[in-house]
Structures are given as C-alpha cells and as structure tokens.
Design a protein around this motif. Structure first.
Motif, PDB file in Angstrom:
ATOM      1  N   LYS A  32       0.791  -1.225   0.000  1.00  0.00           N
ATOM      2  CA  LYS A  32       0.000   0.000   0.000  1.00  0.00           C
ATOM      3  C   LYS A  32       0.827   1.281   0.000  1.00  0.00           C
ATOM      4  O   LYS A  32       0.276   2.379  -0.098  1.00  0.00           O
ATOM      5  CB  LYS A  32      -0.935   0.009   1.219  1.00  0.00           C
ATOM      6  CG  LYS A  32      -2.127  -0.919   1.075  1.00  0.00           C
ATOM      7  CD  LYS A  32      -3.342  -0.354   1.756  1.00  0.00           C
ATOM      8  CE  LYS A  32      -4.605  -1.184   1.560  1.00  0.00           C
ATOM      9  NZ  LYS A  32      -4.846  -1.645   0.202  1.00  0.00           N
ATOM     10  N   ILE A 106      -1.509   4.192 -14.339  1.00  0.00           N
ATOM     11  CA  ILE A 106      -2.404   4.073 -13.175  1.00  0.00           C
ATOM     12  C   ILE A 106      -3.204   5.363 -12.991  1.00  0.00           C
ATOM     13  O   ILE A 106      -4.420   5.326 -12.765  1.00  0.00           O
ATOM     14  CB  ILE A 106      -1.595   3.737 -11.901  1.00  0.00           C
ATOM     15  CG1 ILE A 106      -0.990   2.342 -12.027  1.00  0.00           C
ATOM     16  CG2 ILE A 106      -2.484   3.833 -10.654  1.00  0.00           C
ATOM     17  CD1 ILE A 106      -0.031   1.979 -10.900  1.00  0.00           C
ATOM     18  N   TRP A 109      -5.884   5.502 -15.573  1.00  0.00           N
ATOM     19  CA  TRP A 109      -6.930   4.531 -15.296  1.00  0.00           C
ATOM     20  C   TRP A 109      -7.843   5.035 -14.181  1.00  0.00           C
ATOM     21  O   TRP A 109      -9.069   5.038 -14.322  1.00  0.00           O
ATOM     22  CB  TRP A 109      -6.347   3.174 -14.910  1.00  0.00           C
ATOM     23  CG  TRP A 109      -7.428   2.174 -14.636  1.00  0.00           C
ATOM     24  CD1 TRP A 109      -8.142   1.451 -15.563  1.00  0.00           C
ATOM     25  CD2 TRP A 109      -7.978   1.839 -13.356  1.00  0.00           C
ATOM     26  NE1 TRP A 109      -9.088   0.686 -14.933  1.00  0.00           N
ATOM     27  CE2 TRP A 109      -9.021   0.903 -13.592  1.00  0.00           C
ATOM     28  CE3 TRP A 109      -7.703   2.234 -12.046  1.00  0.00           C
ATOM     29  CZ2 TRP A 109      -9.772   0.356 -12.546  1.00  0.00           C
ATOM     30  CZ3 TRP A 109      -8.463   1.688 -11.014  1.00  0.00           C
ATOM     31  CH2 TRP A 109      -9.477   0.756 -11.260  1.00  0.00           C
ATOM     32  N   ALA A 110      -7.222   5.470 -13.089  1.00  0.00           N
ATOM     33  CA  ALA A 110      -7.990   5.931 -11.930  1.00  0.00           C
ATOM     34  C   ALA A 110      -8.841   7.154 -12.285  1.00  0.00           C
ATOM     35  O   ALA A 110     -10.003   7.259 -11.884  1.00  0.00           O
ATOM     36  CB  ALA A 110      -7.063   6.233 -10.761  1.00  0.00           C
ATOM     37  N   ILE A 114     -12.246   5.850 -11.276  1.00  0.00           N
ATOM     38  CA  ILE A 114     -12.566   6.131  -9.876  1.00  0.00           C
ATOM     39  C   ILE A 114     -13.000   7.587  -9.753  1.00  0.00           C
ATOM     40  O   ILE A 114     -12.179   8.495  -9.885  1.00  0.00           O
ATOM     41  CB  ILE A 114     -11.361   5.851  -8.949  1.00  0.00           C
ATOM     42  CG1 ILE A 114     -10.808   4.442  -9.210  1.00  0.00           C
ATOM     43  CG2 ILE A 114     -11.794   5.979  -7.482  1.00  0.00           C
ATOM     44  CD1 ILE A 114      -9.586   4.092  -8.354  1.00  0.00           C
ATOM     45  N   THR A 117     -11.111  11.318  -8.177  1.00  0.00           N
ATOM     46  CA  THR A 117      -9.645  11.361  -8.071  1.00  0.00           C
ATOM     47  C   THR A 117      -9.115  12.601  -8.773  1.00  0.00           C
ATOM     48  O   THR A 117      -9.641  13.002  -9.812  1.00  0.00           O
ATOM     49  CB  THR A 117      -9.004  10.112  -8.710  1.00  0.00           C
ATOM     50  OG1 THR A 117      -9.500   9.936 -10.044  1.00  0.00           O
ATOM     51  CG2 THR A 117      -9.326   8.878  -7.905  1.00  0.00           C
TER      52      THR A 117
ATOM     53  N   CYS B  24      -5.788   5.740  -4.447  1.00  0.00           N
ATOM     54  CA  CYS B  24      -7.083   5.070  -4.607  1.00  0.00           C
ATOM     55  C   CYS B  24      -6.932   3.727  -5.311  1.00  0.00           C
ATOM     56  O   CYS B  24      -7.591   2.747  -4.953  1.00  0.00           O
ATOM     57  CB  CYS B  24      -8.044   5.957  -5.393  1.00  0.00           C
ATOM     58  SG  CYS B  24      -8.583   7.413  -4.485  1.00  0.00           S
ATOM     59  N   THR B  25      -6.063   3.681  -6.296  1.00  0.00           N
ATOM     60  CA  THR B  25      -5.824   2.417  -6.996  1.00  0.00           C
ATOM     61  C   THR B  25      -5.187   1.406  -6.058  1.00  0.00           C
ATOM     62  O   THR B  25      -5.567   0.231  -6.041  1.00  0.00           O
ATOM     63  CB  THR B  25      -4.936   2.650  -8.232  1.00  0.00           C
ATOM     64  OG1 THR B  25      -5.561   3.616  -9.076  1.00  0.00           O
ATOM     65  CG2 THR B  25      -4.741   1.357  -9.015  1.00  0.00           C
ATOM     66  N   LEU B  26      -4.253   1.870  -5.232  1.00  0.00           N
ATOM     67  CA  LEU B  26      -3.626   0.965  -4.260  1.00  0.00           C
ATOM     68  C   LEU B  26      -4.624   0.484  -3.219  1.00  0.00           C
ATOM     69  O   LEU B  26      -4.512  -0.629  -2.712  1.00  0.00           O
ATOM     70  CB  LEU B  26      -2.430   1.650  -3.602  1.00  0.00           C
ATOM     71  CG  LEU B  26      -1.225   1.903  -4.521  1.00  0.00           C
ATOM     72  CD1 LEU B  26      -0.150   2.696  -3.790  1.00  0.00           C
ATOM     73  CD2 LEU B  26      -0.649   0.607  -5.066  1.00  0.00           C
ATOM     74  N   ASP B  27      -5.608   1.322  -2.885  1.00  0.00           N
ATOM     75  CA  ASP B  27      -6.648   0.863  -1.960  1.00  0.00           C
ATOM     76  C   ASP B  27      -7.405  -0.325  -2.554  1.00  0.00           C
ATOM     77  O   ASP B  27      -7.871  -1.207  -1.831  1.00  0.00           O
ATOM     78  CB  ASP B  27      -7.623   2.000  -1.642  1.00  0.00           C
ATOM     79  CG  ASP B  27      -7.015   3.013  -0.670  1.00  0.00           C
ATOM     80  OD1 ASP B  27      -6.041   2.667   0.028  1.00  0.00           O
ATOM     81  OD2 ASP B  27      -7.515   4.144  -0.619  1.00  0.00           O
ATOM     82  N   LEU B  28      -7.533  -0.352  -3.859  1.00  0.00           N
ATOM     83  CA  LEU B  28      -8.214  -1.465  -4.523  1.00  0.00           C
ATOM     84  C   LEU B  28      -7.313  -2.672  -4.732  1.00  0.00           C
ATOM     85  O   LEU B  28      -7.741  -3.809  -4.579  1.00  0.00           O
ATOM     86  CB  LEU B  28      -8.733  -1.026  -5.907  1.00  0.00           C
ATOM     87  CG  LEU B  28      -9.939  -0.109  -5.958  1.00  0.00           C
ATOM     88  CD1 LEU B  28     -10.164   0.351  -7.395  1.00  0.00           C
ATOM     89  CD2 LEU B  28     -11.177  -0.835  -5.441  1.00  0.00           C
TER      90      LEU B  28
END
Lengths: 128, 128
Positions: A32, A106, A109-110, A114, A117, B24-28
């Motif tokens: 993380k 990344i 993508w996010a 998401i 963000t 946020c991506t790492l949270d997933l």
DNA sequence: GATTTAACTTGTATTTTGCAAGTCACTATT
DNA sequence: AATAGTGACTTGCAAAATACAAGTTAAATC
C-alpha cells in the motif's frame, strides 16, 4: 545544487515468486505504500519529512523500511544534502525514472474509473 | 457458452486514504495478490482452481477473500456455470477490462527492467 | 542550558497473511 | 450402498507485516 545521477541496474538477487513480469513487479512494490513514495519522488519531493507529510499518513518505520528496500532494489538512491549532521535526500535512479510509464497508466486509469480522483498535470511530474 | 457482460461502475463507498489516483488504486489492489488474479482473468482463466494453480501459490483463503473484494469493487463478477451443486466462474466487468492498460504498462516495464521475466504476447491477453 | 528540527529507531498492539485441515454438495466408482 | 473424488470454499491457529506511540541522535537556535 546539482544531483549526480545513478545508472545502476535493478538488483537480481531478491526473491521472486515466478518469472511473471506482473508477479516480479509486485515483489518490488506490491503493497500500500511503496508506489506512493515513488509518486512523491516524481512530484519533486526528496526528503523524509516530505514523504511523511504526504497526506496519506505513512508511519515513520514503514517509510524508513521502504526507502531502504527501494535503495537496495536500485530504484532509489540517497545523497547527502548537508553535513553536521549528515542528512540525505532521496532520488530516483535512471531505472526508477522508467516507472513513469506505470505511474501514468495508473493515474489515467484511476481518473477514468474512480470518481473524484484528482487529475495531475503531466508537466508537474518532475524527472529528478 | 455465452457470458453476459457487466457494466456496473466502480463502487464509491469504499474507504479512501486520499483523492490521489495512485492511492485510490492501491486501496483497490495494493497487495501481492490482487493483480495476479486480474492477470489470470486476462489470460482466460475463470475458475477458482485455475487461479489457485497459477504458479505463485496463492492460498485458498486469500483467493476467496480477494475474489469477494474484487466483486464488491465492481471489477469482477461471478456467474454460475453449473447447478447441483451451483458453481461459479469469475469474469472481468467492463470496468475490470479497462485495467488492461495498467497490466500492460507493468508487463512492458518489467520486461525492460527486470531480467528474466517472460514476455507474453498481447494477442494472448483475452478480453473475456 | 533548554527547545527545536530532521531523520530515523524501538517496543508493543493490532491486523493481515500463510499454512494445514476441514466442510459441503454433489458425481463417479466399486 | 458405502467409499472415494472433485471444486469451491471455510476455519483455526501461527507467523509476519503494519500501526501507533514514544524515544534517540546530532546538531542549530533561543
């Protein structure tokens, strides 16, 4: 102040679960925190306190351990910015800098998937 | 057998450390296993045993938990492939399929920077 | 001399992961 | 009809990683 560059290759002596490129990458940064430190480095942050104060709240022991791991892996190197007492700042090696493609994939993508963000500008991604 | 597609969006109700797209991506998927399951899905694997037998040795409890998380996150959905007893197979949702850009960025990075990693062909990355 | 700062380090509680075994609903075999 | 096998989990417990709080060190500043 000029910073010397580092061109060392990735260390090959660390444990690998398989020869899969995804698995090997996760062995380096499948947690993380690691990629957030690399993100900060691309943002132009270089010192311990800057990483520590980066919003997500990484704890000091984890930060210290990750910086060591990244150094051993050859993605980051440290160099003194003062003596008495000696204090170091951290920089991406040339190999570390090649992670910009992954970081950017990344981010894009996010930003698409998401909601909420933030959308950093590529021009703010320093390569130093 | 035709598989229905899923177009659900990413769930917005999960905990986020920040609004940073990387965080946020790492949270997933900031762990050692989640992205390997997604890799397997892109390789055309769909069943529990196939994931379990994928070389890196994910344990059954972790696999079950990750599949649930991915389902809750809206990246994966399950659909029964038989009754008596009901058994499910797992597929990427449309949102999940958009991760191909991230997966591919990692593969290309690792192929350049980590010696000995295998080089999959893009044509073998199934989108089903 | 006392306080502050940057960069860690240490100790302990909590959480996550790893490992082995067990369960459940069937199907296939003897 | 009992026994074994299969696929997909579930459970219990040990081990490892992470979180949280506090302490340390070498100086500079008040």
């Amino acid at each position: 102040m000029t910073i010397k560059t580092e061109t060392r290759r990735l260390k090959a002596n660390s444990f690998k679960r398989s020869i899969c490129p995804i698995a090997c990458t996760l062995d380096l940064m499948g947690d993380k925190w690691t990629l957030l430190i690399i993100r900060d480095l691309f943002k132009g942050k270089h010192r311990y306190n800057q990483f520590h104060e980066s919003g997500e709240g990484i704890t000091t022991n984890i930060l210290a351990e990750r910086l060591q791991r990244l150094e051993k892996a050859g993605l980051v190197f440290k160099t003194p910015y003062q003596t008495r007492p000696v204090r170091y700042e951290y920089h991406l090696t040339d190999t570390g800098k090649t992670l910009d493609t992954v970081i950017w994939a990344i981010i894009e993508w996010a930003n698409r998937q998401i909601p909420g963000t933030n959308k950093p500008k590529r021009s703010k991604m320093v390569k130093s």
